[in-house]
Design a protein around this motif. Structure first.
Motif, PDB file in Angstrom:
ATOM      1  N   UNK A 139       0.835  -1.204   0.000  1.00 37.69           N
ATOM      2  CA  UNK A 139       0.000   0.000   0.000  1.00 37.69           C
ATOM      3  C   UNK A 139       0.864   1.246   0.000  1.00 37.69           C
ATOM      4  N   UNK A 140       0.486   2.220  -0.808  1.00 39.10           N
ATOM      5  CA  UNK A 140       1.207   3.485  -0.856  1.00 39.10           C
ATOM      6  C   UNK A 140       0.508   4.514   0.034  1.00 39.10           C
ATOM      7  N   UNK A 141       1.301   5.225   0.832  1.00 42.40           N
ATOM      8  CA  UNK A 141       0.765   6.270   1.704  1.00 42.40           C
ATOM      9  C   UNK A 141       1.136   7.639   1.152  1.00 42.40           C
ATOM     10  N   UNK A 142       0.136   8.490   0.983  1.00 41.20           N
ATOM     11  CA  UNK A 142       0.357   9.835   0.479  1.00 41.20           C
ATOM     12  C   UNK A 142       0.292  10.841   1.617  1.00 41.20           C
ATOM     13  N   UNK A 143       1.077  11.911   1.489  1.00 36.47           N
ATOM     14  CA  UNK A 143       1.051  12.987   2.461  1.00 36.47           C
ATOM     15  C   UNK A 143       1.282  12.480   3.875  1.00 36.47           C
ATOM     16  N   UNK A 144       0.489  12.973   4.826  1.00 38.17           N
ATOM     17  CA  UNK A 144       0.695  12.596   6.222  1.00 38.17           C
ATOM     18  C   UNK A 144      -0.012  11.306   6.634  1.00 38.17           C
ATOM     19  N   UNK A 145      -0.663  10.611   5.689  1.00 37.89           N
ATOM     20  CA  UNK A 145      -1.496   9.460   6.055  1.00 37.89           C
ATOM     21  C   UNK A 145      -0.706   8.337   6.715  1.00 37.89           C
TER      22      UNK A 145
ATOM     23  N   UNK B 132      16.269  15.174 -13.733  1.00 37.22           N
ATOM     24  CA  UNK B 132      15.433  16.181 -14.400  1.00 37.22           C
ATOM     25  C   UNK B 132      14.028  15.670 -14.717  1.00 37.22           C
ATOM     26  N   UNK B 133      13.734  14.450 -14.324  1.00 41.14           N
ATOM     27  CA  UNK B 133      12.401  13.880 -14.506  1.00 41.14           C
ATOM     28  C   UNK B 133      11.639  14.026 -13.201  1.00 41.14           C
ATOM     29  N   UNK B 134      10.962  15.174 -13.043  1.00 41.65           N
ATOM     30  CA  UNK B 134      10.265  15.462 -11.797  1.00 41.65           C
ATOM     31  C   UNK B 134       8.997  14.658 -11.644  1.00 41.65           C
ATOM     32  N   UNK B 135       8.481  14.641 -10.415  1.00 40.88           N
ATOM     33  CA  UNK B 135       7.209  13.984 -10.171  1.00 40.88           C
ATOM     34  C   UNK B 135       7.253  12.953  -9.065  1.00 40.88           C
ATOM     35  N   UNK B 136       6.300  12.050  -9.116  1.00 39.68           N
ATOM     36  CA  UNK B 136       6.073  11.083  -8.046  1.00 39.68           C
ATOM     37  C   UNK B 136       7.222  10.094  -7.891  1.00 39.68           C
ATOM     38  N   UNK B 137       7.567   9.841  -6.633  1.00 37.58           N
ATOM     39  CA  UNK B 137       8.493   8.782  -6.267  1.00 37.58           C
ATOM     40  C   UNK B 137       7.862   7.986  -5.128  1.00 37.58           C
ATOM     41  N   UNK B 138       8.147   6.698  -5.063  1.00 41.42           N
ATOM     42  CA  UNK B 138       7.654   5.862  -3.962  1.00 41.42           C
ATOM     43  C   UNK B 138       8.871   5.307  -3.231  1.00 41.42           C
ATOM     44  N   UNK B 139       8.993   5.701  -1.962  1.00 41.39           N
ATOM     45  CA  UNK B 139      10.170   5.336  -1.174  1.00 41.39           C
ATOM     46  C   UNK B 139       9.826   4.281  -0.128  1.00 41.39           C
ATOM     47  N   UNK B 140      10.582   3.179  -0.085  1.00 46.00           N
ATOM     48  CA  UNK B 140      10.416   2.232   1.019  1.00 46.00           C
ATOM     49  C   UNK B 140      11.002   2.833   2.290  1.00 46.00           C
ATOM     50  N   UNK B 141      10.155   3.059   3.291  1.00 49.43           N
ATOM     51  CA  UNK B 141      10.604   3.757   4.503  1.00 49.43           C
ATOM     52  C   UNK B 141       9.827   3.240   5.703  1.00 49.43           C
ATOM     53  N   UNK B 142      10.538   2.827   6.724  1.00 43.74           N
ATOM     54  CA  UNK B 142       9.960   2.277   7.958  1.00 43.74           C
ATOM     55  C   UNK B 142       8.927   1.197   7.611  1.00 43.74           C
ATOM     56  N   UNK B 143       9.321   0.309   6.698  1.00 39.36           N
ATOM     57  CA  UNK B 143       8.526  -0.863   6.322  1.00 39.36           C
ATOM     58  C   UNK B 143       7.209  -0.511   5.639  1.00 39.36           C
ATOM     59  N   UNK B 144       7.122   0.689   5.082  1.00 42.88           N
ATOM     60  CA  UNK B 144       5.953   1.095   4.308  1.00 42.88           C
ATOM     61  C   UNK B 144       6.412   1.705   2.988  1.00 42.88           C
ATOM     62  N   UNK B 145       5.451   1.961   2.092  1.00 45.52           N
ATOM     63  CA  UNK B 145       5.718   2.614   0.813  1.00 45.52           C
ATOM     64  C   UNK B 145       5.157   4.033   0.897  1.00 45.52           C
ATOM     65  N   UNK B 146       6.038   5.021   0.901  1.00 36.28           N
ATOM     66  CA  UNK B 146       5.643   6.409   1.124  1.00 36.28           C
ATOM     67  C   UNK B 146       5.847   7.214  -0.154  1.00 36.28           C
ATOM     68  N   UNK B 147       4.825   7.948  -0.555  1.00 35.73           N
ATOM     69  CA  UNK B 147       4.868   8.753  -1.780  1.00 35.73           C
ATOM     70  C   UNK B 147       5.521  10.102  -1.495  1.00 35.73           C
ATOM     71  N   UNK B 148       6.504  10.440  -2.318  1.00 33.69           N
ATOM     72  CA  UNK B 148       7.117  11.763  -2.283  1.00 33.69           C
ATOM     73  C   UNK B 148       7.133  12.326  -3.699  1.00 33.69           C
ATOM     74  N   UNK B 149       7.458  13.625  -3.817  1.00 32.60           N
ATOM     75  CA  UNK B 149       7.490  14.260  -5.135  1.00 32.60           C
ATOM     76  C   UNK B 149       8.841  14.935  -5.327  1.00 32.60           C
TER      77      UNK B 149
END
Length: 243
Positions: A1-7, A173-190
């Motif tokens: 599951x991907x978590x966006x923002x503060x979720x 130079x390819x901006x936009x969404x990234x999904x980072x594995x962090x603290x055993x979750x998938x966290x969305x960053x930009x």
């Protein structure tokens, strides 16, 4: 599951692990980002301050102790907002539980608006920066920190050991969404380049005063090995602006 923002912070395991990591004495946020942020901040006495993405509001407590006239935090995570309210109990501060994109920014109300390590979670910064500009009084200041663009560019390094000694910079130079594995979750960053941040700031009507990449200082880190490791790549970017 991907978590966006503060979720992600409303998941109890993630929330507790994050606070444990974030508030440890040798956290890079405490040894590198915080001292650089304080240096750019300068005097806060008698200033009305807004803190966007305030987390547990420990920074708000610090600002109130430094003499700011009022402190307000905005936090999208329910867990963090509750923790912030607890931190501010009995002080001249309050917290609003709201996403930064949805909060009702008052006009010409604040002397100083800060945000520490929140904007890389937000997809569209332009509307928020425009609202920050109108929420500041004339000559008001806006200071924010984000994860450095060389780190957000590629998430390939994040799958390595937590104490990695090399980093991959790719797709810069390819901006936009990234999904980072962090603290055993998938966290969305930009991801944004440094130029992208500059253009958003300029388009919103701000003038940049200064920047910092939070270079490590020997006395602030636990040992020489950690100092040498942190000298290899920037972790943070801080930009100070004024209206």
């Amino acid at each position: 599951m991907e978590y966006k923002g503060p979720s992600a912070y409303d998941e109890e395991f993630f929330f507790n692990r994050f606070l444990s990591r974030r508030n440890r004495a040798d956290s890079p946020n405490n040894t590198m980002e915080h001292p650089a942020f304080i240096k750019l901040l300068g005097e806060v006495g008698q200033k009305k301050i807004l803190d966007l993405g305030c987390g547990d509001a420990r920074f708000g407590v610090e600002l109130l102790k430094k003499g700011c006239s009022s402190y307000e935090g905005v936090e999208g995570s329910r867990n963090m907002a509750e923790q912030a309210a607890e931190s501010l109990n009995g002080l001249k501060g309050r917290v609003f539980h709201s996403y930064l994109e949805e909060w009702n920014y008052p006009s010409a109300h604040y002397d100083l608006i800060v945000s520490r390590m929140s904007f890389h979670y937000i997809e569209k910064l332009e509307p928020i920066f425009e609202q920050i500009h109108q929420a500041l009084r004339d000559n008001g200041r806006f200071i924010f920190s984000v994860q450095h663009p060389v780190l957000t560019s590629s998430q390939a390094s994040a799958v390595q050991s937590p104490r990695r000694t090399n980093w991959i910079v790719d797709d810069y130079f390819d901006g936009g969404k990234r999904v980072e594995p962090w603290i055993e979750e998938q966290v969305v960053k930009y991801h944004r380049t440094l130029e992208d941040y500059f253009k958003v700031i300029k388009a919103s009507g701000f003038t940049i005063e200064d920047i910092s990449e939070c270079a490590p200082k020997r006395g602030q880190l636990t040992n020489e090995g950690e100092y040498q490791r942190r000298m290899r790549i920037p972790l943070f970017l801080i930009i100070a602006c004024h209206k």
